[in-house]
Design a protein around this motif. Structure first.
Motif, PDB file in Angstrom:
ATOM      1  N   HIS A  75       0.879  -1.449   0.643  1.00  0.00           N
ATOM      2  CA  HIS A  75       0.195   0.136   0.090  1.00  0.00           C
ATOM      3  C   HIS A  75       1.307   0.832  -0.237  1.00  0.00           C
ATOM      4  O   HIS A  75       1.852   1.861   0.805  1.00  0.00           O
ATOM      5  CB  HIS A  75      -1.064  -0.084   1.067  1.00  0.00           C
ATOM      6  CG  HIS A  75      -1.604   0.999   1.472  1.00  0.00           C
ATOM      7  ND1 HIS A  75      -3.137   0.759   1.144  1.00  0.00           N
ATOM      8  CD2 HIS A  75      -1.793   2.704   0.978  1.00  0.00           C
ATOM      9  CE1 HIS A  75      -3.965   1.804   1.246  1.00  0.00           C
ATOM     10  NE2 HIS A  75      -2.932   2.797   1.416  1.00  0.00           N
ATOM     11  N   HIS A  77       1.519   5.209  -1.862  1.00  0.00           N
ATOM     12  CA  HIS A  77       1.043   6.337  -2.931  1.00  0.00           C
ATOM     13  C   HIS A  77       1.871   7.203  -3.138  1.00  0.00           C
ATOM     14  O   HIS A  77       2.596   8.117  -3.309  1.00  0.00           O
ATOM     15  CB  HIS A  77       0.182   6.994  -2.184  1.00  0.00           C
ATOM     16  CG  HIS A  77      -0.935   7.117  -1.529  1.00  0.00           C
ATOM     17  ND1 HIS A  77      -2.589   7.220  -1.313  1.00  0.00           N
ATOM     18  CD2 HIS A  77      -1.134   6.331  -0.214  1.00  0.00           C
ATOM     19  CE1 HIS A  77      -3.454   6.689  -0.933  1.00  0.00           C
ATOM     20  NE2 HIS A  77      -2.482   6.191   0.079  1.00  0.00           N
ATOM     21  N   PHE A 134      -1.767   3.488  -5.309  1.00  0.00           N
ATOM     22  CA  PHE A 134      -2.566   4.172  -5.572  1.00  0.00           C
ATOM     23  C   PHE A 134      -1.327   5.363  -6.493  1.00  0.00           C
ATOM     24  O   PHE A 134      -0.818   6.012  -6.507  1.00  0.00           O
ATOM     25  CB  PHE A 134      -3.432   5.028  -4.753  1.00  0.00           C
ATOM     26  CG  PHE A 134      -3.717   3.992  -3.967  1.00  0.00           C
ATOM     27  CD1 PHE A 134      -4.889   4.567  -3.990  1.00  0.00           C
ATOM     28  CD2 PHE A 134      -3.914   3.549  -2.708  1.00  0.00           C
ATOM     29  CE1 PHE A 134      -6.300   2.978  -2.804  1.00  0.00           C
ATOM     30  CE2 PHE A 134      -4.201   2.970  -1.772  1.00  0.00           C
ATOM     31  CZ  PHE A 134      -5.708   2.312  -2.137  1.00  0.00           C
ATOM     32  N   HIS A 230      -8.901   2.170   1.528  1.00  0.00           N
ATOM     33  CA  HIS A 230      -9.206   2.570   2.981  1.00  0.00           C
ATOM     34  C   HIS A 230      -9.812   2.584   3.597  1.00  0.00           C
ATOM     35  O   HIS A 230     -11.181   2.461   3.298  1.00  0.00           O
ATOM     36  CB  HIS A 230      -8.605   3.950   3.092  1.00  0.00           C
ATOM     37  CG  HIS A 230      -7.633   4.913   2.186  1.00  0.00           C
ATOM     38  ND1 HIS A 230      -7.248   4.708   0.689  1.00  0.00           N
ATOM     39  CD2 HIS A 230      -6.059   4.411   2.646  1.00  0.00           C
ATOM     40  CE1 HIS A 230      -6.482   4.880   0.419  1.00  0.00           C
ATOM     41  NE2 HIS A 230      -5.821   5.613   1.487  1.00  0.00           N
ATOM     42  N   HIS A 269      -5.148   0.161   5.691  1.00  0.00           N
ATOM     43  CA  HIS A 269      -5.399   0.386   8.249  1.00  0.00           C
ATOM     44  C   HIS A 269      -5.769  -0.133   9.048  1.00  0.00           C
ATOM     45  O   HIS A 269      -5.729  -0.701   9.301  1.00  0.00           O
ATOM     46  CB  HIS A 269      -5.839   1.815   7.619  1.00  0.00           C
ATOM     47  CG  HIS A 269      -4.427   3.213   6.949  1.00  0.00           C
ATOM     48  ND1 HIS A 269      -3.775   3.288   7.266  1.00  0.00           N
ATOM     49  CD2 HIS A 269      -5.456   3.910   6.148  1.00  0.00           C
ATOM     50  CE1 HIS A 269      -2.928   3.944   6.290  1.00  0.00           C
ATOM     51  NE2 HIS A 269      -4.193   4.338   5.659  1.00  0.00           N
ATOM     52  N   ASP A 320       2.885   2.831   2.934  1.00  0.00           N
ATOM     53  CA  ASP A 320       2.030   4.150   2.922  1.00  0.00           C
ATOM     54  C   ASP A 320       2.346   5.528   2.434  1.00  0.00           C
ATOM     55  O   ASP A 320       2.025   5.987   3.573  1.00  0.00           O
ATOM     56  CB  ASP A 320       0.775   4.158   3.716  1.00  0.00           C
ATOM     57  CG  ASP A 320       0.036   5.332   4.225  1.00  0.00           C
ATOM     58  OD1 ASP A 320      -0.478   5.318   2.688  1.00  0.00           O
ATOM     59  OD2 ASP A 320      -0.711   5.453   4.502  1.00  0.00           O
TER      60      ASP A 320
HETATM   61 ZN    ZN Z   1      -3.367   4.791   1.481  1.00  0.00          ZN
END
Ligand code: ZN
Ligand code: GUN
Length: 432
Positions: A75, A77, A134, A230, A269, A320
């Motif tokens: 995970h 971004h 993402f 999320h 999360h 993350d």
């Molecule tokens: Zn995230």
């Protein structure tokens, strides 16, 4: 095709170790080797045996270092590479104040290209060979991401975030455009080379029910794609999300109601959960993803790994970036260990290294391709030096076991402990 033999101590996992005494869970070979042919591993284990399988191989001598499978980040971004380390806010203010303005810049293909390349190079410098990212709402960012990954032959998963409300105008798609852009990107990229597409509704707050319906249609049409979103990161987020979907029994029920939960789904999360939600995650096989550096940085809360696993979930672990504060999966483990300590859960170093390699591969349904040094796996490999810094070298003087060495690596190590990262058989690490 030229064979390459990496010589060093090898470590690979077969299943999640129960503890240090669970030696059946892993293979550790002091005089070990990994033989790569092109982008595949064709043998690993005892050096003399492996040498016989590749007598013509070019030998790269990594002794006395430790050779493991490349790390996997479930995970992250990619448009947040210039958001990492932004001060002073919790989730919703942090998104509005820092993240959305930054992600708006990814409409520009030149910017997206530049950031995608720098992101992937940072990952491999830190020993990460596969990640699930993402991208921004713009198809250009996905093009940039998969193009840069293809140029490096990296196994990368990702997708365009869909978000049609509660975000600035220039970051909103519509249910229809989100569907069409995603479908086009899937057709173009999913399964091409090492690329995999993740259908990516950002979270319940930024998607209308109409967009969730279109997301469900995408998932039904493309059942082999991953899905990422999320879940229950922050209390204000939960209150806002559930107010937008008043019929949902809880936050998870929003996604469940659209039929999105299955074993291809990754839920970042998953901190503040009710028992119904925990049970449903386990029943559906959907994967909670632990993001320790992010959860501490944003003050979001403590991921309860033992509770979830006890119910039967298979959890991922992830950086993350850019709420996370390190690209390093070693540093992710370092903070993860502390988060679990606060809850009287002691993550063992062998479990930890299994988690960032084979464990995360299994979460992605890719354990037959990545995450181990088994013959037939793709040649994504890292070489680790537990004496990489003076402080590490000093501590190593007193280390006697593999487990102690691994714990030192995860506690004090970062990109400086990565001697080399092989991606599909090619060395990718830039100088420290
Ligand atoms: Zn995230
Ligand atoms: N929830 C929705 N979007 C995001 C994001 O970009 N980062 C984090 N940490 N949580 C989110």
């Amino acid at each position: 095709m030229q064979d390459t033999l990496l010589r060093g101590r090898t470590l690979t996992f077969h299943h999640r170790p129960e503890g240090v005494e669970d030696t059946a869970a892993y293979s550790y070979v002091e005089n070990g080797a990994v033989l790569m042919r092109g982008a595949k591993i064709i043998a690993s284990g005892d050096y003399d045996q492996v040498r016989k399988a590749g007598p013509q191989a070019e030998v790269i001598d990594h002794r006395p270092h430790l050779i493991t499978a490349g790390f996997i980040d479930t995970h992250v971004h990619f448009p947040q590479v210039q958001v990492i380390a932004s001060w002073g806010r919790q989730l919703l203010d942090w998104l509005n104040g820092y993240v959305f303005p930054e992600e708006a810049r990814f409409i520009d293909p030149a910017h997206a290209d530049e950031m995608a390349g720098r992101f992937l190079d940072l990952l491999s410098d830190h020993g990460t060979t596969t990640a699930v990212a993402f991208c921004s709402v713009h198809a250009t960012s996905v093009e940039a991401y998969f193009t840069a990954a293809a140029a490096r032959n990296m196994r990368m998963i990702g997708g365009k975030v869909m978000m049609d409300r509660n975000a600035p105008d220039n970051l909103r798609d519509t249910p229809q455009s989100g569907f069409e852009d995603s479908a086009e990107l899937i057709a173009k990229w999913h399964g091409k080379g090492r690329a995999g597409y993740a259908i990516s509704p950002r979270f319940a707050i930024t998607s209308t029910p109409e967009q969730m319906e279109m997301t469900a249609a995408l998932v039904q049409a493309h059942p082999d794609c991953h899905i990422q979103t999320h879940l229950s990161e922050n209390r204000d987020e939960i209150a806002f999300a559930t107010s937008l979907y008043p019929k949902a029994r809880d936050y998870l029920d929003i996604y469940e109601g659209y039929g999105l939960l299955n074993d291809k789904m990754l839920l970042g999360h998953a901190i503040h959960l009710g028992s119904r939600e925990v049970g449903t995650l386990a029943e559906t096989g959907a994967h909670p993803v632990f993001c320790p550096t992010s959860n501490l940085f944003l003050g979001s809360g403590l991921f309860d790994d033992a509770r979830l696993r006890g119910a039967g979930t298979n959890n991922g672990i992830a950086s993350d970036i850019g709420a996370g504060t390190s690209y390093s999966m070693l540093q992710t483990l370092n903070e993860g260990y502390k988060v679990l300590q606060l809850q009287n859960q002691s993550l063992h170093a062998l479990q930890a290294f299994d988690w960032i390699t084979r464990g995360n591969a299994q979460v992605l349904g890719l354990a037959d391709r990545i995450g181990t040094l088994e013959a037939g796996s793709e040649a994504d490999v890292v070489v680790l030096d537990a004496r990489a810094t003076p402080a590490m070298a000093l501590r190593m003087e007193r280390v006697e076991t593999l487990a102690d060495e691994l714990f030192l690596l995860q506690t004090l190590g970062d990109d400086r402990a990565i001697v080399q990262t092989y991606v599909a058989g090619q060395p990718r690490k830039r100088a420290n």
